[in-house]
Structure formats: C-alpha cells, structure tokens
Motif scaffolding. Structure first.
Motif, mmCIF file in Angstrom:
data_model
loop_
_atom_site.group_PDB
_atom_site.id
_atom_site.type_symbol
_atom_site.label_atom_id
_atom_site.label_comp_id
_atom_site.label_asym_id
_atom_site.label_seq_id
_atom_site.Cartn_x
_atom_site.Cartn_y
_atom_site.Cartn_z
ATOM 1 N N SER A 217 20.324 29.754 13.183
ATOM 2 C CA SER A 217 20.165 29.459 11.762
ATOM 3 C C SER A 217 18.756 28.637 11.724
ATOM 4 N N GLU B 261 28.412 30.036 10.596
ATOM 5 C CA GLU B 261 28.575 30.836 9.684
ATOM 6 C C GLU B 261 27.546 32.150 9.669
ATOM 7 N N GLU B 262 26.139 31.735 10.111
ATOM 8 C CA GLU B 262 25.197 32.834 10.315
ATOM 9 C C GLU B 262 25.680 33.943 11.481
ATOM 10 N N HIS C 63 28.413 35.728 9.561
ATOM 11 C CA HIS C 63 27.766 36.630 8.512
ATOM 12 C C HIS C 63 27.291 37.878 9.132
ATOM 13 N N SER C 64 26.676 37.664 10.268
ATOM 14 C CA SER C 64 25.993 38.904 10.692
ATOM 15 C C SER C 64 27.143 39.862 11.438
ATOM 16 N N GLY D 6 29.636 40.341 7.676
ATOM 17 C CA GLY D 6 28.582 40.634 6.349
ATOM 18 C C GLY D 6 28.997 39.632 5.398
ATOM 19 N N GLU D 7 29.898 38.581 5.641
ATOM 20 C CA GLU D 7 30.189 37.671 4.622
ATOM 21 C C GLU D 7 30.379 36.445 5.727
ATOM 22 N N TYR D 8 30.633 35.292 4.613
ATOM 23 C CA TYR D 8 30.716 33.648 5.276
ATOM 24 C C TYR D 8 32.226 33.426 5.303
ATOM 25 N N LYS E 200 31.601 30.690 -0.184
ATOM 26 C CA LYS E 200 30.198 30.501 0.000
ATOM 27 C C LYS E 200 30.160 29.871 1.434
ATOM 28 N N LYS E 201 29.080 29.630 1.775
ATOM 29 C CA LYS E 201 28.598 29.132 3.229
ATOM 30 C C LYS E 201 28.763 27.473 3.104
ATOM 31 N N SER F 64 41.854 31.447 4.571
ATOM 32 C CA SER F 64 41.082 32.759 4.325
ATOM 33 C C SER F 64 42.041 33.799 4.793
#
Length: 160
Positions: free
Chosen positions: A37, A53-54, A57-58, A61-63, A67-68, A82
C-alpha cells in the motif's frame, strides 16, 4: 511447423483451474518484500488492513466491503457480512486470518492484525518496515494474538 505442434500439444494438456484460496495465496506471495500500500492511506504502523485490502483488490478486483476500510474492527464486520467470503474454522493456504481491534487487546497487544495463510506461515504487513512479509507462523500468530492478547481469531475463505 514445430511451433504449431507445440501449440497443439499444449492445448491437450488439462488446464488446472485455481481455487479462490490458491488465487489469494499466490497474490499474497507476490507482494512479499514490497510495500503493498505505497499510498499509505494508513501509516505503516497501522497499515495491515490498508495493505491487505490492496492485495485483495489485486486478486479479485474489489475490496472486501463496499469501500476500502483501514480498520481491523470494520474489516471484521465487512468479512462477516460479505457475499464473497465465508467464515471457516480450519485455515488452509489462502485463508484470511483476522484478529480485530476491539475483540481482544490485553498484555500490551493493543492492536489487531490481518493476514493471509500461506502454509505454516502468514503473509501480512510488517509494521516495522511497512512491507508485506512472512513474519508470522500460524503458531506464533496464535500465541501472540490469541493467547497473549486475548483476541478472537477468525478465518475466512473466498467463496468464488
């Protein structure tokens, strides 16, 4: 002609489709030794969720949530609610491990932490360096956060 034959032979080899946990494990490993990050939305000392979270996301494709988030406290809520993650009780490679702030914190272990199980090791942000590292084993994580810090330990797998 030889390249054409190689392409045909390659197409006959069964394709191994990765499970969601294998995807998370591989992405987590790909970040080891790097600052996951670099924008530092949270300082490196408290950067575990920012980095986690990064990585997520990688991988997908989403958190985790809409939102993060930068907090283990709110990440816990996002993971429990979730549609993409499910709580499990036996970690395996690619399983998310979480000890959320507010659900423990004694004996000087005041902050929670999050990581991804690799094998007997866990990939997570190292607050001392700000980089994503294999700094814990599952045993050392449980000794530090659960036994010493009194934290609830939660595990989650990616559903799909």
């Amino acid at each position: 002609m030889l390249e054409h034959l190689k392409a045909i032979l390659k197409s006959l080899i069964p394709v191994h489709h990765m499970t969601p946990n294998e995807i998370l494990k591989d992405w987590a490993l790909s970040y080891v030794g790097t600052d996951a990050s670099p924008d530092d939305e949270a300082s490196d000392i408290y950067g575990c969720v920012d980095s986690f979270e990064e990585v997520i996301h990688s991988a997908i494709g989403e958190y985790v949530g809409a939102k993060k988030t930068l907090s283990t406290y709110y990440l816990r809520k996002d993971l429990l609610n979730s549609q993409r993650f499910q709580r499990v009780y036996n970690p395996k490679p690619g399983t998310v491990i979480l000890c959320a702030t507010g659900y423990g914190g004694k004996n000087g272990v005041k902050n929670g932490h999050v990581g991804i199980v690799i094998d007997d090791r866990i990939a997570s942000n190292d607050s001392r360096t700000g980089t994503w590292e294999l700094a814990f084993t599952l045993d050392s994580w449980l000794r530090y956060f659960q036994k010493r810090g009194g934290y609830e330990v939660l595990f989650f797998d990616l559903k799909y």
